[in-house]
Design a protein around this motif. Structure first.
Motif, PDB file in Angstrom:
ATOM      1  N   ALA A 165      40.306  51.986  51.754  1.00  0.00           N
ATOM      2  CA  ALA A 165      39.524  52.242  50.681  1.00  0.00           C
ATOM      3  C   ALA A 165      38.371  51.129  50.751  1.00  0.00           C
ATOM      4  CB  ALA A 165      40.108  52.218  49.343  1.00  0.00           C
ATOM      5  N   GLY A 166      38.696  49.856  51.026  1.00  0.00           N
ATOM      6  CA  GLY A 166      37.800  48.777  51.239  1.00  0.00           C
ATOM      7  C   GLY A 166      37.925  48.119  49.926  1.00  0.00           C
ATOM      8  N   HIS A 167      38.619  48.606  48.795  1.00  0.00           N
ATOM      9  CA  HIS A 167      38.782  47.798  47.693  1.00  0.00           C
ATOM     10  C   HIS A 167      40.134  48.323  47.120  1.00  0.00           C
ATOM     11  CE1 HIS A 167      37.933  51.598  45.358  1.00  0.00           C
ATOM     12  NE2 HIS A 167      36.832  51.748  46.315  1.00  0.00           N
ATOM     13  N   LEU A 168      40.770  47.578  45.846  1.00  0.00           N
ATOM     14  CA  LEU A 168      41.839  47.944  45.329  1.00  0.00           C
ATOM     15  C   LEU A 168      41.974  47.406  44.109  1.00  0.00           C
ATOM     16  CD1 LEU A 168      44.728  49.430  45.966  1.00  0.00           C
ATOM     17  CD2 LEU A 168      45.449  46.881  46.500  1.00  0.00           C
ATOM     18  N   ASP A 169      42.446  48.336  42.918  1.00  0.00           N
ATOM     19  CA  ASP A 169      42.459  47.694  41.681  1.00  0.00           C
ATOM     20  C   ASP A 169      43.729  47.245  41.258  1.00  0.00           C
ATOM     21  OD1 ASP A 169      40.079  48.659  41.040  1.00  0.00           O
ATOM     22  OD2 ASP A 169      40.630  50.842  40.555  1.00  0.00           O
ATOM     23  N   VAL A 170      43.747  45.947  40.936  1.00  0.00           N
ATOM     24  CA  VAL A 170      45.049  44.885  40.832  1.00  0.00           C
ATOM     25  C   VAL A 170      44.870  44.332  39.370  1.00  0.00           C
ATOM     26  CG1 VAL A 170      46.455  43.245  41.486  1.00  0.00           C
ATOM     27  CG2 VAL A 170      45.124  44.498  43.099  1.00  0.00           C
ATOM     28  N   ASP A 171      45.866  44.906  38.160  1.00  0.00           N
ATOM     29  CA  ASP A 171      45.604  44.558  36.821  1.00  0.00           C
ATOM     30  C   ASP A 171      44.503  44.491  36.387  1.00  0.00           C
ATOM     31  OD1 ASP A 171      48.257  43.697  37.475  1.00  0.00           O
ATOM     32  OD2 ASP A 171      48.059  41.828  38.263  1.00  0.00           O
ATOM     33  N   GLY A 172      43.824  45.557  36.750  1.00  0.00           N
ATOM     34  CA  GLY A 172      42.561  45.688  36.007  1.00  0.00           C
ATOM     35  C   GLY A 172      41.502  45.157  36.523  1.00  0.00           C
ATOM     36  N   ARG A 173      41.339  44.496  37.721  1.00  0.00           N
ATOM     37  CA  ARG A 173      40.630  44.008  38.374  1.00  0.00           C
ATOM     38  C   ARG A 173      40.248  44.417  39.889  1.00  0.00           C
ATOM     39  NH1 ARG A 173      38.526  40.383  42.248  1.00  0.00           N
ATOM     40  NH2 ARG A 173      37.313  38.690  41.579  1.00  0.00           N
ATOM     41  N   ARG A 174      39.079  45.060  40.202  1.00  0.00           N
ATOM     42  CA  ARG A 174      38.962  45.543  41.586  1.00  0.00           C
ATOM     43  C   ARG A 174      38.864  44.246  42.646  1.00  0.00           C
ATOM     44  NH1 ARG A 174      35.525  50.788  42.806  1.00  0.00           N
ATOM     45  NH2 ARG A 174      37.580  51.370  41.645  1.00  0.00           N
ATOM     46  N   VAL A 175      39.650  44.356  43.588  1.00  0.00           N
ATOM     47  CA  VAL A 175      39.564  43.359  44.662  1.00  0.00           C
ATOM     48  C   VAL A 175      39.276  44.168  45.981  1.00  0.00           C
ATOM     49  CG1 VAL A 175      41.046  41.832  46.191  1.00  0.00           C
ATOM     50  CG2 VAL A 175      41.662  42.310  43.801  1.00  0.00           C
ATOM     51  N   THR A 176      38.164  43.308  46.349  1.00  0.00           N
ATOM     52  CA  THR A 176      37.344  44.056  47.746  1.00  0.00           C
ATOM     53  C   THR A 176      37.736  43.463  48.917  1.00  0.00           C
ATOM     54  OG1 THR A 176      35.776  42.356  47.869  1.00  0.00           O
ATOM     55  CG2 THR A 176      35.061  44.193  46.285  1.00  0.00           C
ATOM     56  N   LEU A 177      37.526  44.104  49.939  1.00  0.00           N
ATOM     57  CA  LEU A 177      38.419  43.751  51.205  1.00  0.00           C
ATOM     58  C   LEU A 177      37.559  42.422  51.683  1.00  0.00           C
ATOM     59  CD1 LEU A 177      40.302  44.576  53.722  1.00  0.00           C
ATOM     60  CD2 LEU A 177      37.892  45.859  54.624  1.00  0.00           C
ATOM     61  N   ALA A 178      36.127  42.282  51.199  1.00  0.00           N
ATOM     62  CA  ALA A 178      35.733  41.093  51.704  1.00  0.00           C
ATOM     63  C   ALA A 178      36.343  39.846  51.041  1.00  0.00           C
ATOM     64  CB  ALA A 178      34.190  41.203  51.328  1.00  0.00           C
ATOM     65  N   GLU A 179      36.927  39.860  49.894  1.00  0.00           N
ATOM     66  CA  GLU A 179      37.669  38.850  49.253  1.00  0.00           C
ATOM     67  C   GLU A 179      38.917  38.534  49.806  1.00  0.00           C
ATOM     68  OE1 GLU A 179      36.791  39.139  44.503  1.00  0.00           O
ATOM     69  OE2 GLU A 179      37.072  41.129  45.256  1.00  0.00           O
ATOM     70  N   VAL A 180      39.547  39.218  50.743  1.00  0.00           N
ATOM     71  CA  VAL A 180      40.887  39.008  51.239  1.00  0.00           C
ATOM     72  C   VAL A 180      40.809  39.023  52.548  1.00  0.00           C
ATOM     73  CG1 VAL A 180      42.082  39.569  49.143  1.00  0.00           C
ATOM     74  CG2 VAL A 180      41.486  41.031  50.688  1.00  0.00           C
ATOM     75  N   SER A 181      39.799  38.939  53.447  1.00  0.00           N
ATOM     76  CA  SER A 181      39.859  38.982  54.600  1.00  0.00           C
ATOM     77  C   SER A 181      38.338  38.350  55.203  1.00  0.00           C
ATOM     78  CB  SER A 181      39.417  40.507  55.331  1.00  0.00           C
ATOM     79  OG  SER A 181      38.390  41.200  54.592  1.00  0.00           O
ATOM     80  N   GLU A 182      38.278  37.996  56.418  1.00  0.00           N
ATOM     81  CA  GLU A 182      37.098  37.361  57.246  1.00  0.00           C
ATOM     82  C   GLU A 182      36.778  38.260  58.363  1.00  0.00           C
ATOM     83  OE1 GLU A 182      38.132  33.397  58.197  1.00  0.00           O
ATOM     84  OE2 GLU A 182      39.435  34.076  60.220  1.00  0.00           O
TER      85      GLU A 182
END
Length: 309
Positions: free
Chosen positions: A179-196
């Motif tokens: 999806a390129g993103h994931l909602d975790v505990d009310g916050r949207r985490v994007t793929l760019a935040e957890v990858s390089e």
């Protein structure tokens, strides 16, 4: 473990020498093992490398001058002799289809292998392989000639520490990638935040040609460029007349294209000392330089480090 390296079967040009066999190059790129331009003696040269006919997944021919294709009959027959179980596409200039047909059936043999003729019919031709896109560009030579480039797609590498910081694990990782993103505990985490970024690698193969747009297009940002340097600059006029490159020209192409590792090959028999190719190329290219020798191996350089700027 995956392996990415070039094995050199031969480095001569029109005339072989006591030290240099006719052309032949094998690129091992993870699950793809590609044989380029098998000249005479390629089947025997393979015996010295540990690479078997069964390993080959495809064959690429740049053009139908003998030093680049007269090993095809033996290689194709060996595929059947060894009963290679997988299809082996063969790419070659479409205008040379008659030459390919003659070489393929040059003598009687019991054909069991699934050899598939897949001609290159246009500039910019491409086909999807298991490891990336194989592309072809028209070169400048007296007969129809194409160079090849293998391009791995850019991807992203997941960073375990950042995934852990957001509590993302298991199937959620796959969902995030899709999806390129994931909602975790009310916050949207994007793929760019957890990858390089994980830049794809590029391999280019340029044989008999004068300078032209195709040479530069193939070489652009190549991690490993295998390129003919038939002549030295002292014979630049002859090189231009017959549609070949000098070591200086090949080196300038590599420098301008951002090539990381440059492999010079296809040397005229008129030059006895290979050091002359090194000396001439070094005047124009200060990167990783290899003057190819028969039965040598050249690793593909490690991946480029992603920019953090």
């Amino acid at each position: 473990m995956s392996m990415r390296e070039l094995t050199v079967l031969g480095t001569a040009s029109q005339v072989p020498t006591r030290r240099r066999n006719h052309n032949g190059y094998v690129l091992r790129w993870d699950d793809e093992v590609i044989l380029f331009d098998p000249g005479e003696g390629s089947q025997r040269q393979l015996l010295h490398t540990g690479i078997t006919a069964t390993d080959l997944t495809r064959i690429c021919v740049t053009h139908f001058h003998g030093d680049h294709c007269l090993g095809l009959p033996g290689m194709i027959q060996r595929l059947s002799l060894d009963r290679v179980p997988h299809p082996v596409p063969v790419h070659f200039p479409a205008g040379g289809a008659e030459y390919f047909a003659r070489l393929r059936h040059a003598s009687s043999f019991h054909e069991t292998a699934d050899v598939r003729a897949e001609p290159v019919d246009s500039d910019g031709w491409r086909v999807t392989t298991r490891v990336g896109t194989l592309e072809a560009r028209r070169l400048r030579h007296p007969i129809e000639t194409y160079g090849y480039r293998l391009v791995e797609p850019d991807e992203r590498r997941m960073l375990p520490d950042r995934l852990a910081a957001y509590g993302i694990r298991g199937p959620a990782v796959g969902e995030l990638i899709r999806a390129g993103h994931l909602d975790v505990d009310g916050r949207r985490v994007t793929l760019a935040e957890v990858s390089e970024p994980r830049p794809g690698q590029r391999f280019a193969f340029v044989m008999d040609t004068g300078l032209c747009d195709g040479v530069h297009a193939l070489a652009e940002q190549a991690d490993l460029l295998v390129i003919e340097s038939t002549f030295l600059n002292v014979d630049a006029a002859l090189a231009a007349e017959v549609g070949h490159l000098t070591a200086a020209q090949a080196a300038r192409v590599a420098a301008g294209a951002g090539v990381r590792r440059l492999v010079l090959t296809h040397f005229s028999q008129r030059y006895a000392d290979p050091q002359r190719f090194t000396d001439e190329a070094r005047e124009h290219f200060d990167g990783d330089l290899v003057v190819a020798e028969d039965l040598g191996t050249v690793p593909v350089p490690p991946r480029r480090v992603p920019s953090t700027g």
